[in-house]
Design an enzyme around this catalytic site. Sequence first.
Site, mmCIF file in Angstrom:
data_model
loop_
_atom_site.group_PDB
_atom_site.id
_atom_site.type_symbol
_atom_site.label_atom_id
_atom_site.label_comp_id
_atom_site.label_asym_id
_atom_site.label_seq_id
_atom_site.Cartn_x
_atom_site.Cartn_y
_atom_site.Cartn_z
ATOM 1 N N GLU A 59 -3.139 5.612 9.012
ATOM 2 C CA GLU A 59 -1.813 5.935 8.484
ATOM 3 C C GLU A 59 -1.336 4.871 7.505
ATOM 4 O O GLU A 59 -0.633 5.186 6.529
ATOM 5 C CB GLU A 59 -0.816 6.108 9.630
ATOM 6 C CG GLU A 59 -1.144 7.246 10.586
ATOM 7 C CD GLU A 59 -1.337 8.582 9.887
ATOM 8 O OE1 GLU A 59 -0.752 8.802 8.807
ATOM 9 O OE2 GLU A 59 -2.093 9.425 10.414
ATOM 10 N N HIS A 106 -2.586 5.697 4.095
ATOM 11 C CA HIS A 106 -1.679 6.622 3.410
ATOM 12 C C HIS A 106 -0.487 5.866 2.831
ATOM 13 O O HIS A 106 -0.043 6.139 1.705
ATOM 14 C CB HIS A 106 -1.156 7.670 4.392
ATOM 15 C CG HIS A 106 -2.106 8.786 4.687
ATOM 16 N ND1 HIS A 106 -2.724 9.523 3.696
ATOM 17 C CD2 HIS A 106 -2.518 9.319 5.869
ATOM 18 C CE1 HIS A 106 -3.471 10.454 4.259
ATOM 19 N NE2 HIS A 106 -3.373 10.352 5.573
ATOM 20 N N HIS A 149 -1.220 4.180 -0.365
ATOM 21 C CA HIS A 149 -1.285 5.161 -1.452
ATOM 22 C C HIS A 149 0.118 5.409 -2.012
ATOM 23 O O HIS A 149 0.294 5.572 -3.229
ATOM 24 C CB HIS A 149 -1.900 6.452 -0.920
ATOM 25 C CG HIS A 149 -2.491 7.328 -1.976
ATOM 26 N ND1 HIS A 149 -3.082 8.537 -1.682
ATOM 27 C CD2 HIS A 149 -2.583 7.207 -3.320
ATOM 28 C CE1 HIS A 149 -3.521 9.102 -2.794
ATOM 29 N NE2 HIS A 149 -3.219 8.321 -3.797
#
Length: 671
Positions: A462, A465, A468
Site C-alpha cells: 500500500e 501505491h 505513486h
Amino acid sequence: MTNPLLQDWTTPFQIAPFDRISDDDFAPALTTALAEHRAEIDAIAGSDDAPDFANTIEALEAAGHALHQVLGVFFAVAGADSNPEREALQRDFSPKLAAHFAEISGNKALFARVAAVWEARAEADLTAEQERVLMLTHRNFVRAGAALEGDEEDRMKEIKSRLAVLGTEFTQNLLADERDWFMPLADADLEGLPDFVIRAARAAGEEKDAGGPVVTLSRSLIVPFLQFSPRRDLREIAFNAWTARGANGGETDNRAIAAEILGLREERARLLGYESFASYKLETEMAKTPEAVRDLLMAVWTPARAQAEADADVLTRMMQEDGVNGPLAPWDWRYYSEKRRVAEHDLDEAALKPYFQLERMIEASFACATRLFGLAFKPLDIPLYHPDCRAWEVTRDGQHVAVFIGDYFARGSKRSGAWCSAMRGQAKFPKVQAPVVINVCNFAKGDPALLSYDDARTLFHEFGHALHQMLSDVTYESISGTSVARDFVELPSQLYEHWLDVPQVLGEFATHADTGAPMPQELLDKVLEAATYDMGFQTVEYVASALVDLDFHEGAAPSDPMARQRDVLEALGMPAAITMRHATPHFAHVFAGDGYSSGYYSYMWSEVMDADAFQAFEEAGGAFDPDRAAALEEHILSKGGSQDAAELYTAFRGRLPGVEALLKGRGLAAV
C-alpha cells in the site's frame, strides 16, 4: 454556521478539518456542490466562444472543486470508519452521483465541444500531456455513451444509476456480514494458539463486548487462527463463516445482486457496440483483449496447479499421521502448511512475528523511500477522522511533497482488506496542489502491534501505491498519481514489496519486540529461503478468482453466477482443498464497483512487470541503485497517466517483460 465541507480550509496543508465536520454536514454539502458543479458544466457547454482546449478541456479539469472536496472526505470515512448514518448517506448518494455524472457524459452540447476540440487537435499546438488529456477526455465521453440517442441514451442512464445502487448494497452487505459474525472462544479453545493470536482474539472480544476472546472475520485474526488452531471443528466453523460472507440468505445476501450487476454490465457493453463487457473494459488496459488475459493466467495456472496438487499430497499424509482420515479440507490447508513450514524450513510464524513490529515496519517503508527517492517523513499532530489514524508531512530537500495518513488497525467500522486513496491528488492546474494520501489496513491491535510476514508485505504494497501518488509530477489532476490503466496501477505497489525482502532492510528493522535484538542471521536466511513457500496454494487461489471474473464478463452474463463459478472451477480442475481467494458473494473487487471487473487479473499482469523491474535493480547496483531509482521515478512514478503504460514501462526498462521473471519469482519456473 457555514458548512465546513464547503469552506476554503486554512488548516495545515489544507487538510480537511475533521474536528469540525459532522455527519449532518455531508448531505447539504453534497447538494450545494452538485449544484455548483452543474452550473460550471452548463457554463462550459453553453459558451458562445469557439471550443478550444482552454475553454473546454481545461475548464472541465477546473470544474467541480467543491464536489471533489466533499467526496474526498466522505468516501474516506465511509470506507474506513462507517456507521449507520454514513451507510444511509452512501445509499442515498450513490444514485445521485451516478445520475449527476451520467448527465454530464450525456450532455450533447458539451460533447459537441469536446468532439470539436478533438477534431481540431492537429492545429491546436498542444503539449504531449495536453494531447493525452484531450484523448482521454474524448474517449471517456464516448465510452460513457455520449454518442447514444433516444431510448438507448435513457437506458444507459438507468443502467448506471442501478449499478451504483447495487455496488453500494453489495459493499454494505459484506461489511454487515463481516461486522456481525464472531465465534466466542473458551479458555480450552485457546490451547495451541501462539500468544499473538490469543492477544488479538482478546482484543477483538473487547471490541465486540463479548466478555472473552473471539474469532472475527478480520483477515488479520482469522488467518492465523486457521494456521495455528489444532481444533479442526473450530477451524471448520470459522472457515465456513469466512467463505459464506455475502451468501447467508436474508437481507445481506449478495448472490442476486451479483447476477443483476453482471446482466447490467453486459447490456451496457452491448449498447456501446461491444460483444462483451470484458471486451469493453479491457480495450483501455495494457492487456487490450480477454484472450491476452486468459493466455497470461493459464501460463501461470498450469505450473501453479501442479505445485498445489503435489503440496496437497504432502499435507494429506501429515493429516493422516495425526489420525484424521478422509481428504484434506480447505480449513486444513493453512494448519498443516504451517506445520510443514516449521518442519521443512524450521520457520515458526510465532517465533517470527515478534520481529515484525508495526512501528518498525512503518519505519522501514519510510527508510526505503528515503534511500530511493530522498523523501523525509515528519509526524503531524492534526485532527483526523479516527483516533487510530496518524499523519506525516512528506518533504524532499526541505520542500513540501505530500501529507501521508496511515490508518492501520482493524475495527468493526472498517471494511476488510487494505487500500490506498487520495483525498486530494497532485496537480499544477488550475492551481498547484500537493497530494493528501491515505493507506488503510486491517492489522490486529496489540502492545506492541505485531504483523505477520504477509501483513508486512501488505504495508509495503500500500505504501508503494502511496509513493505513486506522492511522487506524481503532472499538470492535470485527472492523470495524476494512480490514474493509470488498471493493469498498470499495481506495478508500483507490487514492486515496492520487494524492498521488504532486501536483507539489509530486514537486518535493520526486523527487531524483536521484547529484546530489541535484530533478527538473527540464521532466521533471516530462513525467511528469505522460504519466500516462495506455499506459492502453489497462493497462486491457485488468486488465479482461480481472476479466471472466474474474466469468464463472468467474457460472454453472456450468467443468470446464476454461483453455478457458473462452479463450472469454471471444475473445468480448471481446481484442487479440492483450495477455494477461490474471493468467492462471488464477497468478491468486492469485482462487484463493489467497476474498478476491477474483468480486471482482477491486473495484479498478475503487474507482477510480470514488477518481477522484471526489480531484476533491473539487481542487474545494476542492487536494490538501492540510485540510477535505477531515478529512472523509476522519472519514467513511472512521476508520470501518472500522462503517457501510455507500455510506453512508460519501455522507457524505464528498454523493453516489455515476459512471464519468465514472474514464474522464477514465485518459485514455479521449474514446475
